[in-house]
Design a protein around this motif. Structure first.
Motif, PDB file in Angstrom:
ATOM      1  N   THR A 268      43.059  27.344  49.123  1.00  0.00           N
ATOM      2  CA  THR A 268      41.982  27.169  50.109  1.00  0.00           C
ATOM      3  C   THR A 268      40.921  28.248  49.939  1.00  0.00           C
ATOM      4  OG1 THR A 268      43.491  26.170  51.698  1.00  0.00           O
ATOM      5  CG2 THR A 268      41.433  27.078  52.576  1.00  0.00           C
ATOM      6  N   ASN A 269      41.347  29.495  49.818  1.00  0.00           N
ATOM      7  CA  ASN A 269      40.392  30.594  49.668  1.00  0.00           C
ATOM      8  C   ASN A 269      39.548  30.437  48.408  1.00  0.00           C
ATOM      9  OD1 ASN A 269      41.240  31.771  52.061  1.00  0.00           O
ATOM     10  ND2 ASN A 269      42.669  33.156  51.058  1.00  0.00           N
ATOM     11  N   ALA A 270      40.152  29.963  47.322  1.00  0.00           N
ATOM     12  CA  ALA A 270      39.396  29.743  46.084  1.00  0.00           C
ATOM     13  C   ALA A 270      38.387  28.610  46.273  1.00  0.00           C
ATOM     14  CB  ALA A 270      40.349  29.429  44.925  1.00  0.00           C
ATOM     15  N   LEU A 271      38.816  27.519  46.924  1.00  0.00           N
ATOM     16  CA  LEU A 271      37.899  26.399  47.185  1.00  0.00           C
ATOM     17  C   LEU A 271      36.747  26.833  48.087  1.00  0.00           C
ATOM     18  CD1 LEU A 271      40.445  23.488  47.734  1.00  0.00           C
ATOM     19  CD2 LEU A 271      38.806  23.710  45.853  1.00  0.00           C
ATOM     20  N   VAL A 272      37.063  27.603  49.119  1.00  0.00           N
ATOM     21  CA  VAL A 272      36.027  28.078  50.048  1.00  0.00           C
ATOM     22  C   VAL A 272      35.055  29.007  49.314  1.00  0.00           C
ATOM     23  CG1 VAL A 272      35.641  29.535  52.082  1.00  0.00           C
ATOM     24  CG2 VAL A 272      37.375  27.729  52.150  1.00  0.00           C
ATOM     25  N   ALA A 273      35.576  29.912  48.490  1.00  0.00           N
ATOM     26  CA  ALA A 273      34.710  30.835  47.745  1.00  0.00           C
ATOM     27  C   ALA A 273      33.767  30.073  46.816  1.00  0.00           C
ATOM     28  CB  ALA A 273      35.553  31.826  46.945  1.00  0.00           C
ATOM     29  N   CYS A 274      34.288  29.089  46.101  1.00  0.00           N
ATOM     30  CA  CYS A 274      33.445  28.299  45.201  1.00  0.00           C
ATOM     31  C   CYS A 274      32.432  27.473  45.985  1.00  0.00           C
ATOM     32  CB  CYS A 274      34.300  27.411  44.308  1.00  0.00           C
ATOM     33  SG  CYS A 274      35.180  28.333  43.015  1.00  0.00           S
ATOM     34  N   THR A 275      32.847  26.929  47.116  1.00  0.00           N
ATOM     35  CA  THR A 275      31.933  26.151  47.963  1.00  0.00           C
ATOM     36  C   THR A 275      30.805  27.037  48.478  1.00  0.00           C
ATOM     37  OG1 THR A 275      33.660  24.593  48.564  1.00  0.00           O
ATOM     38  CG2 THR A 275      31.772  24.744  50.054  1.00  0.00           C
ATOM     39  N   ARG A 276      31.138  28.213  48.951  1.00  0.00           N
ATOM     40  CA  ARG A 276      30.115  29.141  49.458  1.00  0.00           C
ATOM     41  C   ARG A 276      29.146  29.558  48.369  1.00  0.00           C
ATOM     42  NH1 ARG A 276      33.678  32.926  53.447  1.00  0.00           N
ATOM     43  NH2 ARG A 276      33.541  31.528  55.237  1.00  0.00           N
ATOM     44  N   ALA A 277      29.627  29.623  47.138  1.00  0.00           N
ATOM     45  CA  ALA A 277      28.762  29.997  46.017  1.00  0.00           C
ATOM     46  C   ALA A 277      27.918  28.820  45.528  1.00  0.00           C
ATOM     47  CB  ALA A 277      29.609  30.543  44.868  1.00  0.00           C
ATOM     48  N   GLY A 278      28.144  27.642  46.119  1.00  0.00           N
ATOM     49  CA  GLY A 278      27.356  26.473  45.753  1.00  0.00           C
ATOM     50  C   GLY A 278      28.017  25.568  44.730  1.00  0.00           C
ATOM     51  N   TYR A 279      29.312  25.753  44.507  1.00  0.00           N
ATOM     52  CA  TYR A 279      30.017  24.974  43.492  1.00  0.00           C
ATOM     53  C   TYR A 279      31.195  24.206  44.084  1.00  0.00           C
ATOM     54  CZ  TYR A 279      27.513  28.342  40.603  1.00  0.00           C
ATOM     55  OH  TYR A 279      26.551  29.122  40.027  1.00  0.00           O
TER      56      TYR A 279
ATOM     57  N   SER B 117      24.294  37.730  35.302  1.00  0.00           N
ATOM     58  CA  SER B 117      25.477  37.692  34.454  1.00  0.00           C
ATOM     59  C   SER B 117      26.701  37.202  35.215  1.00  0.00           C
ATOM     60  CB  SER B 117      25.736  39.056  33.810  1.00  0.00           C
ATOM     61  OG  SER B 117      26.035  40.012  34.806  1.00  0.00           O
ATOM     62  N   THR B 118      26.909  37.623  36.462  1.00  0.00           N
ATOM     63  CA  THR B 118      28.068  37.144  37.208  1.00  0.00           C
ATOM     64  C   THR B 118      27.876  35.703  37.658  1.00  0.00           C
ATOM     65  OG1 THR B 118      27.301  38.021  39.321  1.00  0.00           O
ATOM     66  CG2 THR B 118      28.762  39.432  38.015  1.00  0.00           C
ATOM     67  N   ALA B 119      26.644  35.288  37.910  1.00  0.00           N
ATOM     68  CA  ALA B 119      26.396  33.906  38.346  1.00  0.00           C
ATOM     69  C   ALA B 119      26.842  32.909  37.284  1.00  0.00           C
ATOM     70  CB  ALA B 119      24.923  33.703  38.686  1.00  0.00           C
ATOM     71  N   GLY B 120      26.610  33.206  36.031  1.00  0.00           N
ATOM     72  CA  GLY B 120      27.044  32.325  34.952  1.00  0.00           C
ATOM     73  C   GLY B 120      28.567  32.219  34.893  1.00  0.00           C
ATOM     74  N   PHE B 121      29.241  33.337  35.104  1.00  0.00           N
ATOM     75  CA  PHE B 121      30.708  33.325  35.107  1.00  0.00           C
ATOM     76  C   PHE B 121      31.238  32.650  36.371  1.00  0.00           C
ATOM     77  CE2 PHE B 121      29.954  36.669  31.974  1.00  0.00           C
ATOM     78  CZ  PHE B 121      30.775  36.214  30.953  1.00  0.00           C
ATOM     79  N   ASP B 122      30.560  32.847  37.505  1.00  0.00           N
ATOM     80  CA  ASP B 122      30.951  32.155  38.744  1.00  0.00           C
ATOM     81  C   ASP B 122      30.931  30.643  38.515  1.00  0.00           C
ATOM     82  OD1 ASP B 122      31.072  34.633  39.962  1.00  0.00           O
ATOM     83  OD2 ASP B 122      29.370  34.293  41.306  1.00  0.00           O
ATOM     84  N   ARG B 123      29.859  30.170  37.888  1.00  0.00           N
ATOM     85  CA  ARG B 123      29.739  28.741  37.610  1.00  0.00           C
ATOM     86  C   ARG B 123      30.844  28.266  36.680  1.00  0.00           C
ATOM     87  NH1 ARG B 123      28.706  25.580  34.032  1.00  0.00           N
ATOM     88  NH2 ARG B 123      27.934  27.019  32.490  1.00  0.00           N
ATOM     89  N   LYS B 124      31.135  29.034  35.626  1.00  0.00           N
ATOM     90  CA  LYS B 124      32.208  28.660  34.693  1.00  0.00           C
ATOM     91  C   LYS B 124      33.558  28.567  35.409  1.00  0.00           C
ATOM     92  CE  LYS B 124      30.914  30.181  30.100  1.00  0.00           C
ATOM     93  NZ  LYS B 124      31.240  31.094  29.007  1.00  0.00           N
TER      94      LYS B 124
ATOM     95  N   ALA C 268      33.578  37.161  36.646  1.00  0.00           N
ATOM     96  CA  ALA C 268      32.935  36.539  37.811  1.00  0.00           C
ATOM     97  C   ALA C 268      32.704  37.591  38.886  1.00  0.00           C
ATOM     98  CB  ALA C 268      33.810  35.407  38.354  1.00  0.00           C
ATOM     99  N   GLY C 269      31.816  37.275  39.814  1.00  0.00           N
ATOM    100  CA  GLY C 269      31.570  38.168  40.938  1.00  0.00           C
ATOM    101  C   GLY C 269      32.823  38.283  41.796  1.00  0.00           C
ATOM    102  N   SER C 270      32.938  39.357  42.542  1.00  0.00           N
ATOM    103  CA  SER C 270      34.157  39.601  43.318  1.00  0.00           C
ATOM    104  C   SER C 270      34.427  38.513  44.352  1.00  0.00           C
ATOM    105  CB  SER C 270      34.104  40.973  43.993  1.00  0.00           C
ATOM    106  OG  SER C 270      33.031  41.033  44.912  1.00  0.00           O
ATOM    107  N   ASP C 271      33.383  37.864  44.872  1.00  0.00           N
ATOM    108  CA  ASP C 271      33.583  36.787  45.846  1.00  0.00           C
ATOM    109  C   ASP C 271      34.329  35.603  45.235  1.00  0.00           C
ATOM    110  OD1 ASP C 271      32.251  38.296  47.707  1.00  0.00           O
ATOM    111  OD2 ASP C 271      30.403  37.115  47.668  1.00  0.00           O
ATOM    112  N   ILE C 272      34.239  35.434  43.945  1.00  0.00           N
ATOM    113  CA  ILE C 272      34.934  34.363  43.227  1.00  0.00           C
ATOM    114  C   ILE C 272      36.188  34.918  42.549  1.00  0.00           C
ATOM    115  CG2 ILE C 272      34.785  32.698  41.320  1.00  0.00           C
ATOM    116  CD1 ILE C 272      33.018  31.950  43.723  1.00  0.00           C
ATOM    117  N   ARG C 273      36.038  36.037  41.874  1.00  0.00           N
ATOM    118  CA  ARG C 273      37.134  36.614  41.079  1.00  0.00           C
ATOM    119  C   ARG C 273      38.399  36.854  41.905  1.00  0.00           C
ATOM    120  NH1 ARG C 273      34.691  40.934  39.582  1.00  0.00           N
ATOM    121  NH2 ARG C 273      35.536  42.269  41.205  1.00  0.00           N
TER     122      ARG C 273
END
Length: 186
Positions: free
Chosen positions: A162-173, A48-55, A118-123
């Motif tokens: 930067t932190n948002a870009l890094v978080a999304c990059t680490r999540a594969g996005y 469920s969080t992976a779908g929101f992370d992607r969005k 989204a998961g806390s790593d992204i949120r």
């Protein structure tokens, strides 16, 4: 004058760690001699969080789309260390306002319902970026109206973007326009 206090080193360090890391968020890290136990699966939360992370990161209204307008300014700030930056307050306010709409569907302006799922790593980094962008967008809109001095510290938005870009990059996005190698000071 636009100031960037000490953020360049922190940002470049975070980007370097992201670029060099072969481990993505949620990937198991092998540990020599560790005892492995089997825990009940947590796929419901992960799925469920992976779908929101992607969005939030890569969706039609995610950071990859809504952050693209601010990225040229961000890149110029990173490359120059915040010196020699010339952008109109109206244009900067518009770029920052675009960041505040990450995950807002369609023409909406509030994506917090999706970001909050989204998961806390992204949120957390995306929420911080949205807050920082909102504050500076309002500031530069006031500057454009002649109400304030344009002298502002851009460190919070540079760091949180930067932190948002890094978080999304680490999540594969990782957004296609995000190229850490071109952010080095010239």
């Amino acid at each position: 004058m636009i100031r960037v206090r000490g953020a360049i080193g922190v940002v470049l360090c975070a980007i370097s760690l992201t670029a060099c890391s072969g481990v993505t968020s949620g990937s198991p890290v092998p540990v020599s001699g560790a005892v492995t136990t089997t825990a009940p699966p947590t796929t419901v939360t992960t799925v469920s969080t992976a779908g929101f992370d992607r969005k939030v990161c890569a969706g039609e209204d995610g950071l990859a789309q809504r952050g693209q307008g601010f990225y040229p300014t961000y890149r110029q700030l990173m490359q120059s260390g915040g010196k020699g930056m010339s952008i109109s307050p109206v244009e900067l306010a518009a770029q920052l306002a675009g960041l505040t709409t990450v995950a807002a569907e369609g023409d909406g302006i509030d994506g917090s319902a999706i970001v909050d799922q989204a998961g806390s790593d992204i949120r957390l980094p995306v929420s911080t970026m949205i807050r920082d962008a909102d504050r500076l967008a309002q500031h530069y809109a006031d500057v454009a109206k002649g109400g304030l001095s344009a002298n502002s510290d851009m460190t919070p938005i540079i760091t949180s973007f930067t932190n948002a870009l890094v978080a999304c990059t680490r999540a594969g996005y990782q957004p296609t326009w995000f190229k850490p190698e071109e952010l080095v000071r010239k």
